[in-house]
Design a protein around this motif. Sequence first.
Motif, PDB file in Angstrom:
ATOM      1  N   ASN A   1       0.833  -1.194   0.000  1.00  8.82           N
ATOM      2  CA  ASN A   1       0.000   0.000   0.000  1.00  8.82           C
ATOM      3  C   ASN A   1       0.872   1.250   0.000  1.00  8.82           C
TER       4      ASN A   1
ATOM      5  N   LYS B   1       0.862   5.586   0.168  1.00  2.69           N
ATOM      6  CA  LYS B   1       0.135   6.823   0.468  1.00  2.69           C
ATOM      7  C   LYS B   1       1.071   8.007   0.234  1.00  2.69           C
TER       8      LYS B   1
ATOM      9  N   GLN C   1      -3.507  13.490  -4.321  1.00  2.00           N
ATOM     10  CA  GLN C   1      -3.412  12.530  -3.232  1.00  2.00           C
ATOM     11  C   GLN C   1      -3.652  11.127  -3.757  1.00  2.00           C
ATOM     12  N   ASN C   2      -3.086  10.158  -3.072  1.00  6.11           N
ATOM     13  CA  ASN C   2      -3.306   8.772  -3.466  1.00  6.11           C
ATOM     14  C   ASN C   2      -4.755   8.382  -3.239  1.00  6.11           C
ATOM     15  N   GLY C   3      -5.258   7.532  -4.112  1.00 11.14           N
ATOM     16  CA  GLY C   3      -6.562   6.923  -3.881  1.00 11.14           C
ATOM     17  C   GLY C   3      -6.328   5.521  -3.343  1.00 11.14           C
ATOM     18  N   ASP C   4      -6.984   4.528  -3.930  1.00  9.44           N
ATOM     19  CA  ASP C   4      -6.742   3.142  -3.566  1.00  9.44           C
ATOM     20  C   ASP C   4      -5.527   2.682  -4.365  1.00  9.44           C
ATOM     21  N   TYR C   5      -4.348   2.918  -3.804  1.00 10.15           N
ATOM     22  CA  TYR C   5      -3.090   2.761  -4.531  1.00 10.15           C
ATOM     23  C   TYR C   5      -2.337   1.558  -3.976  1.00 10.15           C
ATOM     24  N   GLN C   6      -2.322   0.454  -4.730  1.00  7.61           N
ATOM     25  CA  GLN C   6      -1.694  -0.778  -4.281  1.00  7.61           C
ATOM     26  C   GLN C   6      -0.841  -1.376  -5.383  1.00  7.61           C
TER      27      GLN C   6
END
Length: 232
Positions: free
Chosen positions: A174, A176, A211-216
Motif C-alpha cells: 500500500n 500513500k 493525493q493517493n486513492g486506492d493505490y496498491q
Amino acid sequence: MPELRLGLNDKVMFEATGRGASATKAIEMEDVKFHQCVRLSRFENDRTISFIPPDGDFELMSYRLQTTVKPLIWVEAVVETYSGSRVEYLVKARAQFKRKSTANNVQIEVPVPDDADTPKFKASSGSVSYKPEKSCLVWKIKQFQGGKEFIMRAHFGLPSVQAADDTERKAPINIKYEIPYFTVSGIQVRYLKIVEKSGYQALPWVRYITQNGDYQMRMPESIKSTKRISDY
C-alpha cells in the motif's frame, strides 16, 4: 453566501468558442457529476460552473478521464526466505513525476509474515518501523522529489519452519502520499469569480494537490535461497 463562478480548461468549452490553439492544453472530462448546489443549466449553456457553496467542506464535482497515467510512485520488492529461519526484503521506490514536484508524507506499507520478529532495517532515505498488529513494515519518506529513487532493506527472523509459508501472502503493498501544486489530469482553474453583492471584499484562492486513492502494488513471489541479498 456569495455566488461563485468557476471556469476550467474544458475541451468542450474551447471547441465551442473556437479557441483551437488553447485546446492542446484542454482536458476532456467524462461522467461529470456535480454537487446539488451547482446550476446545471448554466454549465450546459456555457460550461461555467456556477454555485452558492454550502457551509463546510464539500466535493463540488467528480469526473473521469481517458488519459493513461503511469504510477506516480513505483515500488518494487524482492523477497528472499532462508529455510524458514529468516526473511529479507529489498524494496525500491521511484518517483515517476517531474523533478520540479515533490511528494510529501510518503508512506509505503509492505506485508510481512504474521509471526516475524527481530526486525532490522536500513534505508537510503526516511525511517522504517515494524507494525506487528498489521503484519507489515512501514517506510516513511517525508519528502520524495520527482525523478529520485530510494532503497530500503529489511531483515526479519522467523521462529519456525512453518512460518516460511507465510511469506507467500498475497497482500499488496500500500502506498500513500500527496503532491502539492500538481494535478495528474492536467486540469487547471482558468478563473474563480466571487459575485459578492453586499460589497464584502473576498479574495479567491486556489490550491492544487494530488493525493493517493486506492493505490496498491502486488507483492512478488518470495525466492527460496541460502544466500543473503547482496549489499550495494
